[in-house]
Design a protein around this motif. Structure first.
Motif, short mmCIF file in Angstrom:
data_model
loop_
_atom_site.label_atom_id
_atom_site.label_comp_id
_atom_site.label_asym_id
_atom_site.label_seq_id
_atom_site.Cartn_x
_atom_site.Cartn_y
_atom_site.Cartn_z
N SER A 57 47.38 47.79 33.32
CA SER A 57 46.81 49.04 33.37
C SER A 57 45.54 48.80 34.23
N CYS B 59 44.54 36.34 31.62
CA CYS B 59 45.81 36.31 31.57
C CYS B 59 46.40 34.89 32.38
N GLY C 263 50.92 40.59 37.04
CA GLY C 263 50.71 40.50 35.39
C GLY C 263 49.68 40.22 34.78
N ARG D 146 41.11 52.78 24.17
CA ARG D 146 41.96 52.53 23.18
C ARG D 146 41.26 51.71 21.78
N HIS E 150 49.71 42.81 24.85
CA HIS E 150 48.58 41.93 25.04
C HIS E 150 47.15 42.51 24.75
O1 DAV Z 1 46.15 46.78 29.46
O2 DAV Z 1 47.66 46.63 30.94
C1 DAV Z 1 47.76 43.87 30.68
C2 DAV Z 1 47.68 42.44 30.15
C3 DAV Z 1 48.65 41.66 30.92
N1 DAV Z 1 48.82 40.23 30.55
C4 DAV Z 1 47.10 46.28 29.99
C5 DAV Z 1 47.26 44.64 29.56
#
Ligand code: DAV
Length: 422
Positions: free
Chosen positions: A354, A406, A401, A319, A293
């Motif tokens: 994250s 999101c 999530g 990133r 994502h």
């Molecule tokens: O960087 O963990 C999380 C996005 C979840 N839809 C990440 C992306």
């Protein structure tokens, strides 16, 4: 700003046009932890807890978690629906009792800079909710089965509006195969309102058979992944086109798609072949060893202005994008803005996202953004860059999530198929 009465009921070409209509996810009481499956090996974040219990799977047992997430989603809907908002000062927000984790409060205090509470007109965003479903039942296809589904807190992952088209993504996780059904009634209703201008499509549903996945992916150590990071090989192989909607970001005539654990090259090619009116670009983020994502990695905020003001993209400093892929942006007047580190690196034990959910923001217009209320460093950066920033509590969503971007799926923005990369 007067409403553009000619806009089709489904119309979103960008991430930043004025937001008129949006879907917000729902934290149902039957929401589940992501099951372990070939596309996903969930892990408990807290090492002490991880020593004591295995990954739970199944329905989330702590009712408090789903209740908190749902309360924060309802509060968010209320703010989206309001004509005006009162923005609290960060200190007020911290003191109003929502920030219960001690370390988090300390992190905020050490950063706190006063900003005045104020009221401003933001305009109403009409808000629809995903349908309530029982996520705890097992599901299966001819070549797979899953002990449960997941939840519909994040319609962003399954659904995308590309101009006047509603598109259901293929998905890559078995447990999320049927998740789009929580949005089906909304899709049918919108399509029927204007079937000659609105398209409603579903990308080919994958078999989800074992052959679709790279079995060795999860066995690699981080070091091995780092060594092969430029090969961009993740848990799904190229046998079938795969993409999650949340790997796509829209900038008018151009859309950008992240190659990830949830999107393969065939999926990007499928988008190219089915949307010839758009220019579809792949984006790669070589330092993200587990990408999934794009909305915590690369977030277009506003386009370049007529008076040569730079366009802005919020990027994740851990990133960085491939330099070669940034040339198109710099040549067309866009600047990259490094997101600050999150206010806290803590995450709920069962969160599979994250700490960069800190930058998972929603644009209400090219000048107004909604961010999580704890993210003071981000608040300051965005304010300094001329944005009106609305803050809402959304940490309760972190174990379901996602966060502010999101949990939404934009249906209608006051924007067009503008060429921002002429
Ligand atoms: O960087 O963990 C999380 C996005 C979840 N839809 C990440 C992306």
């Amino acid at each position: 700003m007067p409403d553009n009465v000619d806009l089709p009921a489904v119309n979103a070409w960008t991430q930043f046009g004025r937001l008129l209509k949006v879907v917000v996810g729902r934290a149902d009481p039957t929401s589940c932890h992501l099951p372990v499956e070939p596309a996903c090996q969930s892990e408990i974040n807290d090492p002490y807890l991880a020593e004591q219990i295995p990954w739970p799977g199944g329905q989330v047992k702590h009712r408090k978690s789903t209740k908190l997430a749902e309360a924060q989603l309802q509060n968010f809907c209320h703010i989206l629906e309001s004509e005006t908002v009162q923005v609290k000062s960060v200190r007020e927000a911290a003191e109003c009792g929502r920030l219960v984790e001690k370390r988090r409060t300390e992190a905020l205090r050490s950063n706190t800079k006063e900003n005045d509470a104020r009221v401003f007109q933001k305009g109403r965003t009409r808000t629809l909710r995903t349908k309530s479903m029982d996520w705890s039942k097992p599901v299966a296809g001819p070549e797979w089965s899953s002990p449960s589904q997941y939840c519909a807190t994040c319609p962003r992952d399954t659904m995308i509006t590309l101009g006047n088209t509603i598109l259901e993504a293929t998905m890559s996780k078995r447990s999320r195969y049927f998740e789009h059904l929580a949005c089906r009634e909304i899709c049918l209703d919108l399509w029927r309102q204007d079937p000659l201008r609105i398209k409603f499509w579903s990308a080919p549903k994958p078999s989800m058979s074992d052959e679709m996945y790279n079995p060795g992916f999860w066995a690699k150590t981080d070091e091995e992944r780092f060594q092969s990071m430029r090969s961009y090989e993740f848990c799904v192989n190229e046998k079938e086109p795969i993409f999650d909607a949340a790997d796509i970001t829209r900038v008018g005539k151009d859309i950008f798609v992240q190659k990830s654990m949830t999107t393969n090259d065939s999926g990007i090619m499928w988008l190219k072949s089915h949307f010839p009116e758009l220019r579809v670009h792949a984006l790669h983020f070589p330092y993200d060893l587990y990408p999934s994502h794009i909305d915590c990695t690369f977030v277009p905020l506003r386009p370049p202005g007529k008076d040569r003001e730079d366009g802005l993209v919020l990027i994740n400093p851990e990133r960085p994008p491939l330099r070669a892929e940034l040339e198109l942006w710099s040549q067309n007047g866009w600047k990259m803005l490094n997101a600050p580190m999150p206010a806290t690196l803590d995450r709920p034990a069962f969160s599979q996202s994250s700490y960069w959910l800190s930058m998972n923001l929603l644009s209400l217009s090219p000048s107004t953004l909604v961010i999580e209320e704890a993210e003071l460093p981000l608040y300051n950066l965005l304010s300094e860059n001329g944005f009106d920033v609305i803050t809402v509590p959304m940490r309760g969503m972190y174990e379901f999530g996602g966060a502010i971007h999101c949990c939404t799926w934009d249906l209608q923005r006051d924007d067009a198929c503008t060429d921002y990369f002429p």
